[in-house]
Scaffold this motif. Structure first.
Motif, PDB file in Angstrom:
ATOM      1  N   UNK A 162      81.242   7.710  11.194  1.00 26.61           N
ATOM      2  CA  UNK A 162      81.750   6.267  11.485  1.00 26.61           C
ATOM      3  C   UNK A 162      81.909   6.096  12.840  1.00 26.61           C
ATOM      4  N   UNK A 163      81.196   5.255  13.576  1.00 27.87           N
ATOM      5  CA  UNK A 163      81.068   5.063  15.172  1.00 27.87           C
ATOM      6  C   UNK A 163      82.618   4.559  15.517  1.00 27.87           C
ATOM      7  N   UNK A 164      82.813   5.046  16.692  1.00 26.49           N
ATOM      8  CA  UNK A 164      84.221   4.944  17.373  1.00 26.49           C
ATOM      9  C   UNK A 164      84.283   3.146  17.837  1.00 26.49           C
ATOM     10  N   UNK A 165      85.442   2.828  17.466  1.00 27.29           N
ATOM     11  CA  UNK A 165      85.832   1.435  17.986  1.00 27.29           C
ATOM     12  C   UNK A 165      86.032   1.793  19.398  1.00 27.29           C
ATOM     13  N   UNK A 166      85.291   0.807  20.049  1.00 25.81           N
ATOM     14  CA  UNK A 166      85.289   0.941  21.605  1.00 25.81           C
ATOM     15  C   UNK A 166      86.407   0.007  22.182  1.00 25.81           C
ATOM     16  N   UNK A 167      86.088  -0.354  23.555  1.00 26.87           N
ATOM     17  CA  UNK A 167      86.879  -1.452  24.120  1.00 26.87           C
ATOM     18  C   UNK A 167      87.083  -2.920  23.730  1.00 26.87           C
ATOM     19  N   UNK A 168      88.203  -3.565  23.972  1.00 29.01           N
ATOM     20  CA  UNK A 168      88.078  -4.999  23.535  1.00 29.01           C
ATOM     21  C   UNK A 168      87.291  -5.971  24.333  1.00 29.01           C
ATOM     22  N   UNK A 221      85.531  -5.898  19.153  1.00 32.87           N
ATOM     23  CA  UNK A 221      85.362  -4.776  20.030  1.00 32.87           C
ATOM     24  C   UNK A 221      84.084  -4.182  20.291  1.00 32.87           C
ATOM     25  N   UNK A 222      83.886  -3.269  21.155  1.00 28.62           N
ATOM     26  CA  UNK A 222      82.373  -2.708  21.215  1.00 28.62           C
ATOM     27  C   UNK A 222      82.415  -1.537  20.099  1.00 28.62           C
ATOM     28  N   UNK A 223      81.359  -1.491  19.376  1.00 31.97           N
ATOM     29  CA  UNK A 223      81.210  -0.467  18.427  1.00 31.97           C
ATOM     30  C   UNK A 223      79.836   0.141  18.693  1.00 31.97           C
ATOM     31  N   UNK A 224      79.922   0.992  19.424  1.00 34.83           N
ATOM     32  CA  UNK A 224      78.441   1.534  19.917  1.00 34.83           C
ATOM     33  C   UNK A 224      77.744   0.320  20.597  1.00 34.83           C
TER      34      UNK A 224
END
Length: 242
Positions: free
Chosen positions: A1-7, A17-20
């Motif tokens: 699962x891709x890590x949830x990034x910055x808002x 959020x960023x998602x990859x």
């Protein structure tokens, strides 16, 4: 699962959020499963129309919240340019017209959604509710794609790379109702610029400004269901309710 990034952005209903290399829109309420699937379905429908919309990649539950994985919007939003003397009215209207040129087959009925909103809205007495429903019924229906929430914060990028986001409320209906909805949103956010947009769209489309504003009362009444308490007095006034 891709890590949830910055808002990337935040609104009343959701956060993005960023998602990859993609974007993940997470609805704020834990029970928003229906909203996530509805927006995903709407994006899947408009994808075949080559509209300036993100492609949908997945709908699911992420850390206890329902959301939609989609293409990431390019560049900055129109809101950063909208308060300047060179506000992108023509560019925004061209994008809006591009949406309206496509058949809305498969999307829910805009008129039915407005009717349901008027029936549920607080602050309307029986007489006003009946008048507004009759007024809505008298307006011409349509069969075009209507985004339902076009405003400067939902348009990103510029030129051929411009993209409209937030397709949760996409419907099939009369494009003039969709423009009137945008007018209502702009009227609250930037009241001195709202009519400029209506006039720009009308001039580009060859329609009368009055035909757009004819939708204002039922659209204002239906918005009473959206939890924008600071707008309620003005919405009631626009709906013709004293």
């Amino acid at each position: 699962m891709t890590e949830i990034g910055r808002l990337l952005g935040s609104g009343k209903e959701a956060e993005v959020f960023e998602y990859g290399a993609l974007a993940l829109k997470l609805y704020r309420h834990a029970a928003a499963k229906a909203s996530a699937f509805r927006e995903g379905a709407n994006l899947a429908i408009v994808a075949r129309l080559s509209l300036p919309a993100p492609d949908v990649h997945a709908v699911g539950e992420f850390n206890g919240r329902w959301g939609v994985v989609m293409d990431r919007a390019p560049g900055s939003c129109f809101a950063e340019r909208f308060m300047t003397a060179s506000a992108p009215f023509e560019e925004m209207a061209q994008l809006h017209r591009r949406v309206h040129q496509q058949s809305g087959d498969g999307l829910p009925s805009l008129t039915a959604r407005l009717s349901a909103g008027i029936r549920r809205a607080d602050g309307l007495d029986a007489s006003s509710r009946h008048r507004l429903l009759s007024e809505l019924e008298s307006l011409p229906d349509g069969d075009r794609v209507c985004h339902g929430d076009v405003h400067p914060y939902n348009i990103h990028g510029a030129g051929q790379a411009a993209m409209i986001v937030d397709w949760l409320d996409a419907c099939c209906g009369n494009p003039l109702a969709d423009v009137c909805r945008t007018y209502l949103l702009l009227r609250h956010a930037v009241p001195e610029r709202a009519m400029d947009y209506v006039e720009t769209y009308a001039a580009m489309s060859g329609v009368e400004v009055g035909a757009i504003l004819a939708w204002l009362a039922p659209i204002a009444a239906a918005r009473l269901t959206e939890g924008v308490a600071d707008e309620n007095d003005e919405l009631l006034r626009l709906a013709g309710v004293s």
